[in-house]
Scaffold this active site. Structure first.
Site, mmCIF file in Angstrom:
data_model
loop_
_atom_site.group_PDB
_atom_site.id
_atom_site.type_symbol
_atom_site.label_atom_id
_atom_site.label_comp_id
_atom_site.label_asym_id
_atom_site.label_seq_id
_atom_site.Cartn_x
_atom_site.Cartn_y
_atom_site.Cartn_z
ATOM 1 N N LEU A 21 45.045 -35.511 58.911
ATOM 2 C CA LEU A 21 43.996 -36.469 59.263
ATOM 3 C C LEU A 21 42.635 -35.897 58.912
ATOM 4 O O LEU A 21 41.920 -36.407 58.053
ATOM 5 C CB LEU A 21 44.071 -36.798 60.755
ATOM 6 N N ASP A 22 42.274 -34.823 59.598
ATOM 7 C CA ASP A 22 41.000 -34.139 59.365
ATOM 8 C C ASP A 22 41.296 -32.645 59.389
ATOM 9 O O ASP A 22 41.343 -32.053 60.475
ATOM 10 C CB ASP A 22 40.009 -34.521 60.468
#
Length: 953
Positions: free
Chosen positions: A632-633
């Site tokens: 995701l990040d």
């Protein structure tokens, strides 16, 4: 290559002249036949030669014959009895053969020599005969080995047209020219339909498929008519200058160019293609013939050496995809490809070429859109699936001649509309022009017929006096392979072992080892095991956790402790095709080192940390891909940002600022705790990140935050989604993404973390109480005395009296946390004043992690939410400014996968499949910053219901 042999039998001076144009080895036969005619063919008649032409049954479209009626006429006049099996499918009718002296009959067993075009069914092979056809056995092709076994068993002498070569090794009998002619007619036909589907009427619309014409002359006249319209300026400017690239210079390429030259054309050097693609005329088309030295380069030292390439093609690579293909509208591929030769276009190359590209030279008008990318069509006449055009995985057919191939490997054979490049890869092109192909092939074959007809398979090969050309084409004789082709046996053994290995591999499927069975592993395992050809082994320390992920027959769990370096870890990696590491980031380097040692690909969702980056060259040398930052990040944040950046640059804009915040949070209704937070992934990482350093660019000035807890003093309110009560703070070093994202024009670059308001203040309080300390604490030793959280706080505050009253402890804490009653209340609600025993984990932060992981874990009936926001400042060529916003909000499923699990597990799984399916071929450390990776990843995420919204102000 040679004039029609029929001219030899006419008593004209022209015939005599034509005879002298034949190669020396054929003049004897020509003179012999010529004299035989004048003597009523007494010598031929007395010899009793019988030849049979079998019917073709390999395909309903196969209408060719090895000899035309006029070739048969020459043979019958020379005293040869010619038997022709009946077939109404041949382009030349049976009556034409009868009129030229042939006998039509089903039984051809009388003939000692039988000729055809394509392979012969096993049941039709007659023993003790000489057969001449394209056998497709010289590479030990598996599908034709039963036929070869039957040929050996039945004492058949096999002559293969493909091996009829001259003294220089050049083929003398082939259909190649007409493959090129038919292929180019087909692709021009397809080009007209594809361009129409893209919104452009062109003169090519009037060109039909090759088999629609009686002969190539009619087809070429139609192409010529289209060329006339092009010369008059009737091509829409919206498609830009058309460039045709021809690979190779042999018969196939020459035939293709014959059709191309019916258009108003100009040849250019391959190095001039970029200029032509941008500034070329619309009243003509451009052609470039690409030779091997135009794109093959030595891997070490560069350059091209033809002799070395012939001996060691594996030492070379092709830069065709980078220096030639980007400027081609149509690629006509006619080169032979060997297994160890470089590919012209790989799957990643296709993803790069098929992405939207800028076409500033096109005056785009309303209702007349420009092309999505320059490359419109490919005619792969070589028709070698997975060969020089890697993504051409299967041949098309005359019934279904075209396939749209897009960058996500989707194939569409039902429509000319949609994304992608139009591919034509028919493997029997010449049969679309059967009359001419038969005449052409027969003209080439006829000079060798005397030698072929002298064959008697019942007599040993050494008793024959074949010409060198025919002798070199005899693959089997006397029940064995001839010396030149004995290698087929060895090749078959190798091929059989490879087939067995492939069969075992197919049964075992692609093997993926997943290390870690935590929060995000579920969606990853689920995604991979949907494919029955992928087998997943989950290795985790906790048996129950791992076994819970095994939900299909192609998944299993093993107990594994990767921290000790012992156990079956190395063996499991060695037996795998790819390793996915979902372990803490600090363990990735050791896993990567093992993958490099065993030459096994790897995928991780974590940041590409320096320790991993240092292994780049070792991974390159091992020939493996290690894909990082596909969660995701980091991960989805990259994909969305790069998609937007490239689109802006594509349209001439520049990025002036980039501010991004991302966070994984409990859904608002489940955020009722002092931290306003619950853990859906590694709790230790959440706590550690609040202590980290940060660096970002603000209005052209580099801002730095030192590690150790100062980060929580740089929190600011974030109100882009007013329905959420959010705050954010900088995350790590944002400035490195200036180069990673190629946004050097930006004066502000900030990547940050999102939390609900209140989180930062509680984290500061925990830090002030030394609960986030990473140093081992004496009282947290596993063999030390037991104590409660209240007693532990007293110890951390330096109090000798660990039994002090709670009100007094609160007063003490009140002073430490900045005289905030709210913070004291928050700590109390967390349970830190309770008489609950502490589970000791050596360090305060690890002990707190264990405590909060249980206390603040997302429950089965709860859900979380992922919130990501990109704010991108843009300046357009007209100096107008735009602020573009990308909102990415994903909720978890109550009772199902959390949002964090989905947004980390799915992209990691997608990247894993891309490596397994050869879509990612870059070696070394890889991040998803290029279109050929981020575009298919985003597309496949959207199919999982994971998508973003975009708006501007």
């Amino acid at each position: 290559m040679y004039d029609s042999f029929s001219s030899i039998f006419h008593f004209t001076s022209r015939a005599k002249l034509k005879m002298w144009r034949l190669p020396k080895e054929h003049k004897t036969f020509a003179t012999y036949v010529y004299k035989a005619k004048s003597k009523n063919s007494e010598r031929w008649k007395s010899s009793g030669k019988v030849l049979a032409i079998r019917r073709e049954d390999a395909s309903v479209w196969e209408r060719r014959s090895p000899l035309a009626p006029h070739h048969v006429k020459q043979l019958t006049r020379a005293g040869v009895k010619v038997l022709v099996q009946p077939s109404n499918r041949r382009a030349y009718p049976m009556q034409a053969y009868i009129q030229n002296g042939a006998i039509i009959q089903e039984d051809i067993s009388e003939a000692p020599v039988i000729i055809g075009v394509k392979q012969v069914p096993i049941d039709s092979l007659l023993p003790n005969k000489t057969y001449c056809f394209f056998s497709h056995t010289i590479k030990a092709q598996e599908t034709n080995m039963p036929m070869l076994d039957c040929i050996l068993e039945r004492n058949i002498r096999l002559i293969d047209y493909e091996k009829l070569v001259d003294s220089k090794g050049q083929r003398v009998v082939a259909f190649g020219r007409f493959a090129g002619v038919a292929g180019t007619i087909n692709i021009i036909h397809g080009l007209g339909l594809r361009l129409l589907a893209l919104g452009h009427h062109t003169p090519f619309m009037h060109v039909g498929p090759a088999h629609n014409y009686r002969n190539s002359g009619m087809a070429r006249q139609t192409v010529r008519d289209a060329g006339y319209e092009i010369a008059l300026g009737m091509m829409p400017r919206s498609i830009g200058p058309l460039t045709f690239v021809f690979t190779g210079s042999g018969n196939v390429s020459q035939g293709a160019q014959e059709v191309f030259q019916e258009l108003p054309y100009e040849y250019v050097n391959p190095t001039d293609l970029p200029q032509v693609a941008e500034h070329g005329s619309m009243n003509k088309v451009y052609g470039a013939v690409v030779s091997r030295d135009d794109h093959f380069r030595r891997k070490e030292g560069g350059g091209f050496d033809a002799e070395e390439y012939e001996a060691h093609p594996e030492r070379y690579y092709s830069n065709f995809a980078k220096t030639i293909a980007p400027y081609a509208s149509v690629i006509i591929n006619g080169i032979y490809w060997a297994v160890n030769s470089p590919k012209l276009l790989t799957i990643p190359d296709a993803k790069h070429l098929l992405r939207p590209s800028p076409t500033p030279w096109l005056p785009c008008t309303e209702g007349s859109p420009s092309l999505p990318h320059r490359l419109v069509a490919i005619c792969d006449i070589s028709a070698d699936p997975g060969g020089s055009i890697e993504f051409m995985s299967e041949c098309t057919t005359i019934d279904t001649p075209f396939c749209l191939y897009d960058a996500d490997q989707h194939k569409n054979t039902e429509s000319f509309s949609g994304s992608g490049v139009l591919v034509c890869s028919i493997d029997n092109m010449p049969t679309q022009l059967p009359l001419e192909a038969t005449d052409f092939f027969g003209d080439l074959l006829f000079p060798y017929m005397e030698s072929i007809l002298s064959s008697d398979a019942t007599k040993p090969l050494e008793q024959h006096n074949f010409g060198q050309t025919v002798k070199g084409a005899i693959i089997a004789s006397d029940g064995a392979l001839t010396p030149n082709f004995e290698y087929i046996s060895e090749l078959r053994k190798t091929s059989t072992s490879q087939m067995k290995a492939q069969s075992l591999a197919a049964r075992a499927a692609k093997k993926v080892l997943v290390l870690g069975a935590g929060y995000v592993a579920g969606p990853l395992v689920d995604y991979l095991t949907r494919d029955e050809n992928i087998h997943v082994t989950i290795g985790s320390y906790l048996q129950n956790q791992g076994e819970a992920l095994v939900k299909s027959n192609n998944a299993e769990h093993v107990v594994l402790d990767v921290t000790t370096g012992k156990g079956p870890l190395d063996k499991l990696i060695e037996q795998s095709d790819l390793v996915v590491s979902l372990l803490p980031y600090s363990l990735h380097p050791s896993i990567a080192e093992r993958c490099i040692r065993h030459k096994v690909n790897m995928v991780t969702a974590s940041y590409l940390i320096p320790e991993m980056r240092s292994l780049h060259q070792a991974a390159v040398d091992a020939g493996i891909s290690i894909v990082n930052e596909v969660g995701l990040d980091p991960g989805i944040d990259h994909l969305l940002a790069m998609e937007c950046f490239d689109e802006i640059k594509l349209n001439g804009g520049k990025i002036t600022s980039f501010v991004s915040f991302c966070g994984g949070l409990p859904a608002p209704e489940f955020s009722d705790n002092p931290l306003r937070y619950k853990f859906s992934w590694n709790p230790r990482g959440v706590l550690l990140n609040t202590l980290g350093e940060a660096k970002y660019l603000l209005d052209g000035k580099v801002m730095e935050i030192q590690p150790g807890g100062d980060l929580m003093n740089h929190v600011r309110d974030v109100d882009f989604l007013p329905g959420f009560n959010l705050q954010g703070y900088p995350n790590r070093d944002s400035t490195k993404y200036i180069d990673a994202y190629n946004i050097q024009s930006a004066t502000t670059v900030l990547r940050g973390t999102l939390r609900y308001k209140g989180f930062a203040e509680v984290m500061k309080s925990l830090h002030r109480l030394h609960l986030l300390d990473e140093t081992p604490h004496p009282c947290l030793h596993s063999k030390g005395p037991e104590f409660t959280w209240k007693q532990f706080l007293c110890t951390l505050l330096g109090q000798q009296d660990q039994e002090m009253l709670t009100p007094n402890l609160k007063n003490l804490i009140y002073d430490v946390v900045g005289k905030s009653e709210d913070q004291v209340a928050a700590l109390e609600r967390l349970g830190l004043f309770e008489e609950e025993p502490v589970v000791k984990c050596s360090t305060p932060i690890d002990t707190l992690t264990h405590f909060l992981a249980n206390k603040l874990a997302i429950q089965k009936d709860e859900r979380d939410v992922i919130i990501l926001r990109h704010n991108i400042g843009i300046q357009w060529p007209d100096n107008k400014n735009e602020m573009r916003h990308i909102d990415f909000v994903v909720y978890g499923d109550q009772g199902g996968y959390s949002a964090m699990a989905k947004t980390v597990g799915y992209p990691a799984a997608i990247a894993t499949k891309m490596v397994l399916e050869n879509e990612i071929q870059t070696k070394g450390m890889v991040v998803p910053m290029v279109p050929e990776i981020y575009k298919p990843m985003l597309m496949r995420l959207r199919s999982e219901g994971i998508s973003s919204l975009e708006h501007s102000d």
